[in-house]
Design an enzyme around this catalytic site. Structure first.
Site, short mmCIF file in Angstrom:
data_model
loop_
_atom_site.label_atom_id
_atom_site.label_comp_id
_atom_site.label_asym_id
_atom_site.label_seq_id
_atom_site.Cartn_x
_atom_site.Cartn_y
_atom_site.Cartn_z
N TYR A 122 -60.51 110.52 58.56
CA TYR A 122 -61.80 110.43 59.24
C TYR A 122 -62.62 109.25 58.68
O TYR A 122 -63.20 109.33 57.60
CB TYR A 122 -62.60 111.72 59.09
N HIS A 151 -51.67 117.27 57.04
CA HIS A 151 -52.39 116.81 58.23
C HIS A 151 -51.43 116.22 59.27
O HIS A 151 -50.81 115.18 59.03
CB HIS A 151 -53.41 115.75 57.81
#
Length: 322
Positions: A54, A138
């Site tokens: 992010y 992830h």
């Protein structure tokens, strides 16, 4: 608060997803990011999720800074491993990945044991913490062999060493998450977009497996990236322009919500939270107003008559009506 599996790590029913704080699609100032976390805190949120992906680490920096004023034992933080950040001198921006930040680093897929540890060390530096509560692998979709053979055992070691409290995987699909639940000793999985008012595919595999194994589920993407928050012809679904038939379905659901005096947002959050395997629902917010609205919608009771009408009109399968 809910406890994740047998880990002892606790999460609030509503969690804050910190991707928007990292200039997702457009810039968010430092002050706005801090105010967003503060507003969520004020409304009782104590679970915060982030990742190196992010904003090339910006989300972790901003979240860590915003939480620094609170006692470490008073909140739960999750981050993710599998995308390692390496310095880059190529220049440009990161908009191709959705973040309005300078491309100071590049992402390297790395689910090796060494890569997992190196990535977590960097996460801790950016967050300003000496440990995190939850670590997810992830998006290992295209790296399954390495993730199961090397990445997952590395997480087990980190958990046994006390460097993390709970371990799991976070993905936008349910099939591989179900494999993690059945074949490993994960505490929690993060499933984004696959258990919502518009997509209940996780109901067929992941959720019953998690119930059976005592694994907790965190739901992300409750609004399917926008359509269930504000349905319309320009709305997004799974980060792309929403298909017309889904826009129509969401608009019909919103009309039902209007008739019952609630918002579609409240219904979308209530739907995700109602399943017994679900420990927390993550919502992304980029402003204090958005964080406050999400908390308000999450706390709104949804009448049984609303679910009955969805069922009776075929907008929700009978077994999914709450």
């Amino acid at each position: 608060m809910s406890t994740l599996g047998r880990s002892g790590v606790e999460v609030t029913g509503l969690g804050l997803g910190a991707a928007p704080l990292a200039n997702l699609y457009r810039e968010v100032t430092e002050e706005q990011a801090h105010a967003t976390v503060a507003a969520a805190w004020q409304r009782g949120v104590r679970y915060f999720d982030t990742a190196p992906h992010y904003g090339l680490g910006l989300s972790e920096h901003r979240l860590g800074a915003a939480l620094r004023e609170h006692p470490r034992t008073s909140y739960t933080v999750s981050t993710k491993v599998g995308r390692r950040l390496e310095p880059s001198e190529d220049g440009g921006d990161d908009l191709a990945h959705g973040f309005a930040v300078s491309a100071t680093h590049r992402r390297v897929w790395d689910f090796t044991a060494d890569g997992i540890r190196r990535t977590l060390e960097s996460c801790l530096e950016r967050l300003g913490l000496d440990r995190v509560d939850i670590v997810y692998l992830h998006d290992p979709d295209d790296h399954a062999e390495q993730a199961f053979r090397e990445g997952y055992p590395a997480l087990e070691e980190l958990r046994s060493e006390g460097l993390v409290g709970a371990i799991g995987a976070g993905m936008n699909q349910s099939a591989m998450l179900t494999r993690f639940v059945r074949d490993t000793d994960v505490d929690v999985v993060l499933c984004a977009g696959r258990y919502t008012l518009l997509d209940q595919s996780a109901r067929a595999d992941l959720l019953p497996a998690a119930e059976e194994r005592g694994v907790s589920v965190v739901i992300g993407g409750a609004f399917n990236s926008g359509l269930l928050a504000d349905p319309g012809p320009t709305a997004t679904y799974d980060y792309a322009r929403a298909p017309g038939e889904l826009v129509d379905r969401a608009l019909r659901m919103r009309a039902v919500a209007d008739r019952h005096g609630i918002t579609l947002r409240a219904a979308a959050l209530a739907f995700c939270a109602a399943h017994p395997a679900v420990a927390s629902v993550l919502v992304g917010a980029r402003s204090a107003a958005e964080a406050e609205d999400c908390a308000e919608q999450f706390a709104t009771p949804v009448p049984a008559a609303f679910w009955r009408e969805l069922r009776d009109t075929g907008l929700l399968p009978a077994r999914e009506a709450s």
